[in-house]
Design a protein around this motif. Structure first.
Motif, short mmCIF file in Angstrom:
data_model
loop_
_atom_site.label_atom_id
_atom_site.label_comp_id
_atom_site.label_asym_id
_atom_site.label_seq_id
_atom_site.Cartn_x
_atom_site.Cartn_y
_atom_site.Cartn_z
N ALA A 33 14.80 28.23 24.96
CA ALA A 33 13.93 29.40 24.94
C ALA A 33 14.58 30.43 24.01
N GLY A 34 13.79 31.05 23.17
CA GLY A 34 14.33 32.00 22.21
C GLY A 34 14.60 31.38 20.85
N ARG A 35 14.53 30.05 20.79
CA ARG A 35 14.69 29.35 19.51
C ARG A 35 13.46 28.50 19.21
N ALA A 36 13.15 27.57 20.10
CA ALA A 36 11.95 26.74 19.91
C ALA A 36 10.69 27.58 20.06
N PHE A 37 10.78 28.60 20.88
CA PHE A 37 9.67 29.52 21.10
C PHE A 37 10.24 30.86 21.55
N PRO A 38 9.54 31.96 21.28
CA PRO A 38 10.07 33.29 21.62
C PRO A 38 10.18 33.50 23.14
N PHE A 39 11.06 34.41 23.52
CA PHE A 39 11.20 34.74 24.93
C PHE A 39 9.90 35.29 25.52
N ASP A 40 9.10 35.93 24.66
CA ASP A 40 7.85 36.53 25.14
C ASP A 40 6.64 35.67 24.77
N ALA A 41 6.86 34.38 24.55
CA ALA A 41 5.76 33.48 24.17
C ALA A 41 4.65 33.50 25.21
N GLY A 42 3.42 33.57 24.72
CA GLY A 42 2.26 33.54 25.60
C GLY A 42 1.72 32.12 25.74
N LYS A 43 0.61 31.99 26.44
CA LYS A 43 0.04 30.67 26.70
C LYS A 43 -0.31 29.93 25.41
N SER A 44 -0.81 30.67 24.40
CA SER A 44 -1.20 30.03 23.14
C SER A 44 -0.01 29.38 22.45
N LYS A 45 1.11 30.11 22.36
CA LYS A 45 2.30 29.57 21.71
C LYS A 45 2.87 28.40 22.49
N LEU A 46 2.92 28.52 23.80
CA LEU A 46 3.46 27.44 24.62
C LEU A 46 2.58 26.20 24.54
N SER A 47 1.28 26.41 24.47
CA SER A 47 0.35 25.29 24.31
C SER A 47 0.59 24.58 22.99
N GLU A 48 0.88 25.36 21.94
CA GLU A 48 1.17 24.79 20.62
C GLU A 48 2.45 23.94 20.66
N ILE A 49 3.49 24.47 21.30
CA ILE A 49 4.77 23.77 21.40
C ILE A 49 4.61 22.48 22.21
N LYS A 50 3.87 22.57 23.29
CA LYS A 50 3.64 21.39 24.12
C LYS A 50 2.83 20.33 23.37
N LYS A 51 1.85 20.78 22.59
CA LYS A 51 1.02 19.85 21.82
C LYS A 51 1.85 19.13 20.76
N ILE A 52 2.75 19.86 20.08
CA ILE A 52 3.62 19.25 19.08
C ILE A 52 4.49 18.17 19.72
N THR A 53 5.04 18.49 20.88
CA THR A 53 5.94 17.56 21.58
C THR A 53 5.19 16.33 22.08
N GLU A 54 4.10 16.56 22.77
CA GLU A 54 3.34 15.44 23.31
C GLU A 54 2.68 14.61 22.21
N GLY A 55 2.42 15.27 21.06
CA GLY A 55 1.84 14.55 19.93
C GLY A 55 2.75 13.48 19.37
N GLU A 56 4.04 13.62 19.63
CA GLU A 56 5.01 12.61 19.21
C GLU A 56 5.36 11.67 20.36
N GLY A 57 4.60 11.78 21.45
CA GLY A 57 4.83 10.90 22.59
C GLY A 57 6.03 11.28 23.42
N LEU A 58 6.47 12.54 23.32
CA LEU A 58 7.64 13.00 24.05
C LEU A 58 7.23 14.04 25.11
N CYS A 59 8.17 14.33 25.99
CA CYS A 59 7.97 15.41 26.96
C CYS A 59 9.27 16.19 27.05
N PHE A 60 9.24 17.29 27.76
CA PHE A 60 10.45 18.11 27.92
C PHE A 60 11.26 17.63 29.12
#
Length: 278
Positions: A33-60
């Motif tokens: 947190a604070g690097r992959a996404f901002p500390f104040d990331a909202g739902k839109s940014k988090l959805s984008e990060i999750k989509k990028i990750t899951e798009g490669e078949g990965l999860c956190f």
């Protein structure tokens, strides 16, 4: 077990790091947190990060909510609230685990440092529990037995452990194999990292000298090295994890070295040579 990689270990932008993690056969990633996404990331940014990750078949596998240990000694309200928000964001990204360093747990419980650390960790552990998540303390600054005593005293299902075997070897001079058994009830995530203790030091002088009135110690006293090149007995360590029934992530962390991508590829092969994913 599964093999993960800390995205920031590639030292590349997050989307590229995710692609490389998938290309080398990782099952998941951990991100800061604070690097992959901002500390104040909202739902839109988090959805984008999750989509990028899951798009490669990965999860956190976990989120790292580590931004210094000052709040555990100073009870900084803004930082505590930030950590709570990271726990919430982790859930939005699909993981229950947030890992962090909290400083050095004092062996003496009758001191202001212990009192402050206890109060902050208790609040965060209880908040994590309310979310169905885990506030996972990373091993290393103190011996596993000291950490276990502290966690037992917190008495919360929301507190857990991110077991980093290299930190135990490099910093505390502790046995990571025995640490698995000592902390077995708390382990929810692990780092796959190796290291060497060059010189025994007071870990308080490494992690939090200003809070103990100590002169800062050089980090040259410890050295992170590629998997299999340090003081971790991987055969016994992995056997211990199997024995306690751990089937979670071995998340590769490579903070040093000139060729992190190569070291990560080698680390995946190294772990697979033990049949960890079978």
């Amino acid at each position: 077990m599964k093999i993960g990689v800390i995205a920031e270990s590639f030292r590349k932008p997050f989307p590229q790091a995710i692609k490389e993690a998938r290309a080398l056969g990782a099952d998941g990633v951990q991100a800061y947190a604070g690097r992959a996404f901002p500390f104040d990331a909202g739902k839109s940014k988090l959805s984008e990060i999750k989509k990028i990750t899951e798009g490669e078949g990965l999860c956190f596998s976990a989120i790292c909510g580590d931004f210094g240990c000052a709040m555990y000694y100073e009870r900084d309200r803004s930082m505590i609230d930030r950590e709570k928000r990271i726990l919430e964001m982790a859930k939005e990204l699909g993981t229950d685990v947030v890992t962090t360093h909290i400083g050095v747990v004092p062996e003496n419980k009758d001191c202001v440092q212990y009192e402050s650390m206890y109060a902050v960790c208790k609040e965060l552990a209880d908040f994590a529990k309310s979310l169905g998540g885990h506030f996972a303390v990373e091993t290393g600054p103190e011996k596993a037995s000291v950490l276990k005593s502290f966690l037992d005293e917190l008495g919360s299902d929301g507190v857990a452990v991110n077991l980093d075997p290299a930190n135990l070897v490099m910093c505390a001079g502790d046995d990571p194999v025995q640490a698995v058994y000592t902390l077995r009830d708390y382990i929810v995530h692990t780092h796959a990292k190796d290291g060497i203790q060059i010189k025994k030091v007071d870990t308080r002088a490494l992690y939090a000298p200003q809070y103990y009135g100590l002169t800062p110690c050089s980090w040259d006293a410890i050295r992170e090295v590629p998997l299999g090149k340090g003081g971790v007995d991987w055969n016994k360590y992995l056997d211990a994890l199997r024995e306690i029934g751990y089937d979670g992530y071995l998340t590769i962390e490579r903070e040093c070295g000139d060729e992190p991508a190569k070291d990560i590829v080698d680390a995946v092969r190294f772990l697979d040579s033990f049949g960890v994913r079978k």
